[in-house]
Design a protein around this motif. Structure first.
Motif, PDB file in Angstrom:
ATOM      1  N   SER A 188      27.832  -9.159  48.500  1.00  0.00           N
ATOM      2  CA  SER A 188      28.564  -9.996  49.445  1.00  0.00           C
ATOM      3  C   SER A 188      27.697 -10.509  50.579  1.00  0.00           C
ATOM      4  CB  SER A 188      29.746  -9.212  50.030  1.00  0.00           C
ATOM      5  OG  SER A 188      29.301  -8.162  50.871  1.00  0.00           O
ATOM      6  N   ASP A 196      34.562 -14.060  54.171  1.00  0.00           N
ATOM      7  CA  ASP A 196      33.414 -13.276  53.681  1.00  0.00           C
ATOM      8  C   ASP A 196      33.162 -12.066  54.571  1.00  0.00           C
ATOM      9  OD1 ASP A 196      32.875 -14.947  51.505  1.00  0.00           O
ATOM     10  OD2 ASP A 196      31.824 -16.366  52.793  1.00  0.00           O
ATOM     11  N   THR A 225      35.796  -9.512  53.817  1.00  0.00           N
ATOM     12  CA  THR A 225      35.506  -8.858  52.538  1.00  0.00           C
ATOM     13  C   THR A 225      34.427  -7.793  52.700  1.00  0.00           C
ATOM     14  OG1 THR A 225      36.100 -10.849  51.303  1.00  0.00           O
ATOM     15  CG2 THR A 225      34.721  -9.235  50.179  1.00  0.00           C
ATOM     16  N   GLN A 239      35.912  -4.775  54.312  1.00  0.00           N
ATOM     17  CA  GLN A 239      36.743  -4.027  53.383  1.00  0.00           C
ATOM     18  C   GLN A 239      35.887  -3.187  52.437  1.00  0.00           C
ATOM     19  OE1 GLN A 239      39.036  -7.177  51.618  1.00  0.00           O
ATOM     20  NE2 GLN A 239      40.729  -6.944  53.059  1.00  0.00           N
TER      21      GLN A 239
END
Length: 256
Positions: A82, A147, A150, A153
């Motif tokens: 990511s 992003d 994410t 997370q």
């Protein structure tokens, strides 16, 4: 301690077998009465139940820890990927901190989990540094903050997996269950010697075979340990593999 307990159980079995065969032999009336009809079956049932519960608990701890490790390395790999959406400097900082954390897991956490059933302070510090890097990420070029959300997370999943691993490192067969299994196993191993007629070599052979088998099950229970040591143990192979995949990910993110 495990070896000492195992030897103590073996000694109790052997000494008990010798004493019962020589001095406390059960006569035919007792063997077919309360001893053979009530006491022996109850002790055998107690031993079988305790041994089976111990093996099941040990296996569940092992498989549960394996699932947690897979979740942890999966979250680490997802977080590494990511970072491609963020500015180079920020992304490289997160990747460096993530590599440092996974190295700490493999080199610091694992020996502690194996030997002491707990996690290392080095791993905790490395995770704190990684968390600081992820929280400082700016909004990526998409501009919607998705992003960054994410990445946070995935960091949360990594942190949760560490907590689960800490719990798994402290898991083991309850000492009370091991004690019940060991005491009932001594009785199960000794009773056949008390019922042998004098001079029956075949009976001595099968009684000895029973003693060896029963002791082997107790030896297995004592050596199951936690999911990171003993007869069933996870090694750091999955963590080392994800570290190797990080290098392949670097090549994919930065082809040049």
């Amino acid at each position: 301690m495990t070896m000492f307990l195992s030897l103590a159980v073996l000694l109790a079995m052997v000494v008990g077998a010798v004493l019962t065969a020589r001095r406390f032999r059960i006569d035919d009336d007792s063997a077919g009465g309360s001893v053979g009809g009530v006491i022996a079956p109850c002790v055998l049932a107690l031993y079988l139940a305790a041994a089976a519960m111990g093996v099941v608990i040990g296996w569940e701890n092992f498989t549960g820890a394996g699932d947690g490790i897979n979740q942890e390395v999966g979250a680490a790999e997802s977080l590494y990927w990511s970072t491609a959406a963020f500015p180079d400097q920020e992304a490289e900082e997160v990747r460096e901190d993530l590599r440092a954390y996974m190295v700490a897991v493999a080199e610091k956490d694992w020996p502690m989990m194996r030997d002491q059933g707990e996690l290392s302070t080095e791993g905790e510090e490395a995770l704190a540094g990684l968390a600081a890097s992820v929280r400082s990420l700016s909004v990526s070029d998409t501009g919607d903050g998705l992003d960054r959300l994410t990445a946070r997370q995935e960091l949360a999943e990594l942190s949760d997996a560490r907590v689960e691993r800490a719990d798994a490192a402290g898991d083991g067969i309850p000492p009370v269950l091991n004690a019940v299994a060991a005491l009932s196993a001594i009785a199960v191993a000794v009773l056949p010697f008390a019922m042998i007629r004098r001079g029956s070599a075949v009976a001595y052979f099968w009684a000895s075979a029973n003693l060896v088998f029963v002791f082997a099950t107790i030896l297995l229970l004592f050596h199951l340990g936690n999911p990171f040591n003993g007869a069933l143990a996870h090694d750091a192979g999955a963590v080392e593999e994800v570290l190797a995949r990080f290098e392949l990910t670097d090549s994919a993110i930065n082809p040049g």
